[in-house]
Scaffold this motif. Structure first.
Motif, PDB file in Angstrom:
ATOM      1  N   LEU B 209       0.852  -1.202   0.000  1.00  0.00           N
ATOM      2  CA  LEU B 209       0.000   0.000   0.000  1.00  0.00           C
ATOM      3  C   LEU B 209       0.888   1.253   0.000  1.00  0.00           C
ATOM      4  O   LEU B 209       0.639   2.202  -0.759  1.00  0.00           O
ATOM      5  N   ASP B 210       1.921   1.217   0.827  1.00  0.00           N
ATOM      6  CA  ASP B 210       2.828   2.364   0.938  1.00  0.00           C
ATOM      7  C   ASP B 210       3.513   2.631  -0.407  1.00  0.00           C
ATOM      8  O   ASP B 210       3.599   3.776  -0.859  1.00  0.00           O
ATOM      9  N   ILE B 211       3.989   1.552  -1.031  1.00  0.00           N
ATOM     10  CA  ILE B 211       4.680   1.700  -2.322  1.00  0.00           C
ATOM     11  C   ILE B 211       3.714   2.263  -3.369  1.00  0.00           C
ATOM     12  O   ILE B 211       4.067   3.172  -4.124  1.00  0.00           O
ATOM     13  N   ASP B 212       2.494   1.726  -3.407  1.00  0.00           N
ATOM     14  CA  ASP B 212       1.497   2.212  -4.371  1.00  0.00           C
ATOM     15  C   ASP B 212       1.255   3.703  -4.203  1.00  0.00           C
ATOM     16  O   ASP B 212       1.245   4.455  -5.174  1.00  0.00           O
ATOM     17  N   VAL B 213       1.040   4.091  -2.958  1.00  0.00           N
ATOM     18  CA  VAL B 213       0.765   5.507  -2.674  1.00  0.00           C
ATOM     19  C   VAL B 213       1.956   6.362  -3.120  1.00  0.00           C
ATOM     20  O   VAL B 213       1.782   7.406  -3.750  1.00  0.00           O
ATOM     21  N   LYS B 214       3.167   5.888  -2.825  1.00  0.00           N
ATOM     22  CA  LYS B 214       4.370   6.659  -3.193  1.00  0.00           C
ATOM     23  C   LYS B 214       4.491   6.770  -4.713  1.00  0.00           C
ATOM     24  O   LYS B 214       4.795   7.841  -5.238  1.00  0.00           O
ATOM     25  N   ASN B 215       4.256   5.637  -5.407  1.00  0.00           N
ATOM     26  CA  ASN B 215       4.366   5.653  -6.874  1.00  0.00           C
ATOM     27  C   ASN B 215       3.323   6.576  -7.504  1.00  0.00           C
ATOM     28  O   ASN B 215       3.631   7.329  -8.425  1.00  0.00           O
ATOM     29  N   ILE B 216       2.101   6.524  -7.001  1.00  0.00           N
ATOM     30  CA  ILE B 216       1.036   7.379  -7.554  1.00  0.00           C
ATOM     31  C   ILE B 216       1.377   8.846  -7.320  1.00  0.00           C
ATOM     32  O   ILE B 216       1.239   9.682  -8.218  1.00  0.00           O
ATOM     33  N   GLY B 269      -8.237  -1.043  -3.554  1.00  0.00           N
ATOM     34  CA  GLY B 269      -9.608  -0.530  -3.458  1.00  0.00           C
ATOM     35  C   GLY B 269      -9.742   0.932  -3.061  1.00  0.00           C
ATOM     36  O   GLY B 269     -10.275   1.736  -3.835  1.00  0.00           O
ATOM     37  N   PRO B 270      -9.259   1.312  -1.863  1.00  0.00           N
ATOM     38  CA  PRO B 270      -9.473   2.685  -1.399  1.00  0.00           C
ATOM     39  C   PRO B 270      -8.823   3.739  -2.293  1.00  0.00           C
ATOM     40  O   PRO B 270      -9.361   4.836  -2.459  1.00  0.00           O
ATOM     41  N   VAL B 271      -7.662   3.406  -2.875  1.00  0.00           N
ATOM     42  CA  VAL B 271      -6.990   4.366  -3.762  1.00  0.00           C
ATOM     43  C   VAL B 271      -7.846   4.574  -5.004  1.00  0.00           C
ATOM     44  O   VAL B 271      -7.968   5.682  -5.526  1.00  0.00           O
ATOM     45  N   LEU B 272      -8.447   3.484  -5.437  1.00  0.00           N
ATOM     46  CA  LEU B 272      -9.344   3.527  -6.603  1.00  0.00           C
ATOM     47  C   LEU B 272     -10.495   4.498  -6.349  1.00  0.00           C
ATOM     48  O   LEU B 272     -10.865   5.296  -7.221  1.00  0.00           O
ATOM     49  N   GLU B 273     -11.050   4.435  -5.145  1.00  0.00           N
ATOM     50  CA  GLU B 273     -12.157   5.343  -4.783  1.00  0.00           C
ATOM     51  C   GLU B 273     -11.707   6.793  -4.838  1.00  0.00           C
ATOM     52  O   GLU B 273     -12.439   7.666  -5.292  1.00  0.00           O
ATOM     53  N   LEU B 274     -10.476   7.022  -4.370  1.00  0.00           N
ATOM     54  CA  LEU B 274      -9.945   8.386  -4.382  1.00  0.00           C
ATOM     55  C   LEU B 274      -9.806   8.888  -5.821  1.00  0.00           C
ATOM     56  O   LEU B 274     -10.151  10.027  -6.130  1.00  0.00           O
ATOM     57  N   LEU B 275      -9.315   7.991  -6.698  1.00  0.00           N
ATOM     58  CA  LEU B 275      -9.113   8.390  -8.095  1.00  0.00           C
ATOM     59  C   LEU B 275     -10.429   8.807  -8.743  1.00  0.00           C
ATOM     60  O   LEU B 275     -10.459   9.680  -9.597  1.00  0.00           O
ATOM     61  N   ASN B 276     -11.515   8.185  -8.307  1.00  0.00           N
ATOM     62  CA  ASN B 276     -12.829   8.578  -8.839  1.00  0.00           C
ATOM     63  C   ASN B 276     -13.153  10.026  -8.500  1.00  0.00           C
ATOM     64  O   ASN B 276     -13.884  10.693  -9.231  1.00  0.00           O
ATOM     65  N   GLN B 298      -7.146   3.347   5.286  1.00  0.00           N
ATOM     66  CA  GLN B 298      -7.033   1.929   4.949  1.00  0.00           C
ATOM     67  C   GLN B 298      -6.280   1.181   6.047  1.00  0.00           C
ATOM     68  O   GLN B 298      -6.647   0.074   6.427  1.00  0.00           O
ATOM     69  N   MET B 299      -5.230   1.815   6.590  1.00  0.00           N
ATOM     70  CA  MET B 299      -4.464   1.165   7.647  1.00  0.00           C
ATOM     71  C   MET B 299      -5.283   1.027   8.927  1.00  0.00           C
ATOM     72  O   MET B 299      -5.183   0.036   9.640  1.00  0.00           O
ATOM     73  N   GLU B 300      -6.104   2.041   9.190  1.00  0.00           N
ATOM     74  CA  GLU B 300      -6.995   1.964  10.368  1.00  0.00           C
ATOM     75  C   GLU B 300      -7.941   0.779  10.205  1.00  0.00           C
ATOM     76  O   GLU B 300      -8.179   0.030  11.148  1.00  0.00           O
ATOM     77  N   TYR B 311      -0.269  -3.920  12.494  1.00  0.00           N
ATOM     78  CA  TYR B 311      -1.003  -2.720  12.058  1.00  0.00           C
ATOM     79  C   TYR B 311      -1.188  -1.636  13.127  1.00  0.00           C
ATOM     80  O   TYR B 311      -0.911  -0.473  12.842  1.00  0.00           O
ATOM     81  N   PRO B 312      -1.675  -1.988  14.350  1.00  0.00           N
ATOM     82  CA  PRO B 312      -1.836  -0.905  15.338  1.00  0.00           C
ATOM     83  C   PRO B 312      -0.533  -0.159  15.587  1.00  0.00           C
ATOM     84  O   PRO B 312      -0.537   1.058  15.780  1.00  0.00           O
ATOM     85  N   ILE B 313       0.597  -0.878  15.538  1.00  0.00           N
ATOM     86  CA  ILE B 313       1.899  -0.228  15.756  1.00  0.00           C
ATOM     87  C   ILE B 313       2.203   0.714  14.595  1.00  0.00           C
ATOM     88  O   ILE B 313       2.556   1.877  14.798  1.00  0.00           O
ATOM     89  N   LEU B 314       2.015   0.202  13.369  1.00  0.00           N
ATOM     90  CA  LEU B 314       2.302   1.028  12.190  1.00  0.00           C
ATOM     91  C   LEU B 314       1.396   2.248  12.124  1.00  0.00           C
ATOM     92  O   LEU B 314       1.837   3.339  11.782  1.00  0.00           O
ATOM     93  N   VAL B 315       0.110   2.044  12.472  1.00  0.00           N
ATOM     94  CA  VAL B 315      -0.832   3.172  12.447  1.00  0.00           C
ATOM     95  C   VAL B 315      -0.346   4.250  13.409  1.00  0.00           C
ATOM     96  O   VAL B 315      -0.302   5.430  13.069  1.00  0.00           O
ATOM     97  N   TYR B 316       0.073   3.822  14.598  1.00  0.00           N
ATOM     98  CA  TYR B 316       0.542   4.817  15.562  1.00  0.00           C
ATOM     99  C   TYR B 316       1.818   5.511  15.070  1.00  0.00           C
ATOM    100  O   TYR B 316       1.928   6.737  15.135  1.00  0.00           O
TER     101      TYR B 316
END
Lengths: 83, 349
Positions: B209-216, B269-276, B298-300, B311-316
């Protein structure tokens, strides 16, 4: 299965043994159940208390709630043995 | 089940959730937008930053105090988390925090190349990764950049630094070296996560997810700057977008077509929604903050689905990072006398 050759005393002793076994299982198994439940709640409670000491009382209360399970087991055990 | 009911996982994830709840809420930022730097310092000195503000209050003043206190607090917080995380979670957290090593080394190199004073460079370092304060001080004490690179021998960063540094020195630009360092960082994260360790698949999902967000985000930035060449250098492998798609997407001139094509390539999925929602062209900083928000949401979601995992650690860790970024942006914005509305647009809330 009751053996036809058993005497009344033998049957009574067997029944008493079964009751004791049942009482043991009731307390033992509920004890394990309580332990499993308290493990998760206890770790969360210790974590929460480490972050905020004020909630120690509340966290302790939550931790001992699963004790009710073993108390039910104990009651069943006592009922089996003495009633 | 083994992982999901392990007591240390429950302990540490609960602590992370409570710490997350203590972070500054959106309303607080809105209030701070109307405050001066000294008022902001006073407000945050009543929160988790109290210790740092008190300690540094005699040495620094104004924006410097705020900046150093924020960096120190972030580093301290990250190191403490590393101390309390158990087993494989520690391994993943440590791997993730190596991001700060790259940032610190690059800051030192850039600072030295521009002839900045050691003290000034030290103020912006965040010793949250594998290179601790002692090591960073050692690097800062070195007088030439070649010696800094040599001092890092044996560290994970060294091979890439040794390979890329001569070219960077020649051109005077660290951009390519930075790209290579981050690429290696992500490649190592993927290798760590897919090494068969329990909980690795969850960590892998986060990295993807992180890589996708960075690439976009890189694609949007390239569009905004109208850069066509060497795009593959900026591509990070491991996400859902392939290198060929990345290069092809960058050549599309029409904005609408670009969004349509991106929608086909992105499978998150969520990135797709944003692109819309991005039918109309927007400034890059807005897209950046929207993407970060989507990533956090998405991480939440993932952390609620897997309550006792990485995940809870990464989110924090991420939320704390953005809190410090926001406070820094607020302070810098106030220092440059920017209007509150402009500063507000750059905050990740």
């Amino acid at each position: 299965m009751v053996d036809v050759n058993m005497t009344l005393e033998m049957v009574q002793a067997s029944q008493m043994g079964m009751k004791a076994l049942g009482a043991g299982l009731a307390v033992g198994l509920t004890g394990i159940g309580t332990g499993v439940a308290e493990m998760a709640i206890g770790s969360a409670a210790v974590g929460a208390t480490a972050e905020n000491k004020e909630i120690f009382g509340l966290a302790l209360l939550f931790t001992v709630i699963p004790e009710t399970i073993v108390i039910f087991g104990l009651v069943v055990g006592l009922l089996l043995l003495f009633v | 089940m083994g992982v999901s009911i392990s007591a240390p996982y429950i302990y540490v994830c609960t602590r992370m959730r409570i710490r997350k709840a203590k972070l500054l809420p959106k309303e607080e930022y809105m209030r701070m937008l109307n405050m001066s730097i000294s008022e902001i310092t006073r407000v945050i000195s009543e929160t988790e930053y109290k210790q740092e503000i008190d300690e540094l209050g005699n040495t620094f003043k104004g924006i410097d105090l705020l900046e150093v206190a924020l960096s120190w607090n972030l580093a301290k917080e990250y190191q403490r988390i590393l101390e309390i995380t158990p087993g494989t979670l520690k391994q993943f957290t440590r791997a993730y925090l190596r991001y700060w090593d790259i940032q610190n080394v690059l800051t030192i190199l850039r600072g030295k190349s521009q002839g900045e004073k050691t003290g000034k460079i030290k103020e912006v370092l965040v010793p949250a990764g594998g290179l601790d304060k002692v090591m960073l001080d050692r690097l800062l004490a070195e007088d030439s950049m070649d010696r800094i690179i040599e001092a890092l021998k044996g560290r994970r960063l060294y091979p890439v630094l040794a390979r890329e540094y001569p070219a960077a020195k020649e051109t005077g630009s660290f951009a390519r070296m930075e790209n290579e360092l981050y690429k290696q960082f992500y490649a190592e994260l993927i290798a760590d996560a897919s090494g068969g360790i329990s909980g690795g698949s969850q960590f892998l999902a986060f990295i993807r997810l992180d890589i996708d967000v960075k690439n976009i985000l890189t694609l949007f930035r390239l569009r905004a700057d109208k850069i066509q060449e060497d795009v593959k250098e900026m591509y990070i492998a491991g996400g859902t977008i392939t290198a060929a798609d990345f290069a092809a997407l960058n050549t599309i001139q029409d904005y609408r077509e670009f969004i349509d094509q991106l929608r086909v390539k992105v499978r998150t999925g969520p990135v797709l929604e944003l692109l819309n929602d991005l039918e109309t062209e927007r400034p890059v900083y807005e897209i950046a903050s929207l993407l970060v928000r989507v990533q956090m949401e998405q991480m939440e979601k993932l952390s609620k689905r897997n309550p006792f995992s990485i995940y809870p650690i990464l989110v924090y860790l991420e939320k704390k990072k953005y809190e410090v970024f926001n406070l820094r942006a607020l302070a810098r914005g106030k220092e440059s006398k920017l209007p509150s509305e402009t500063i507000g647009k750059y905050l990740v809330m």
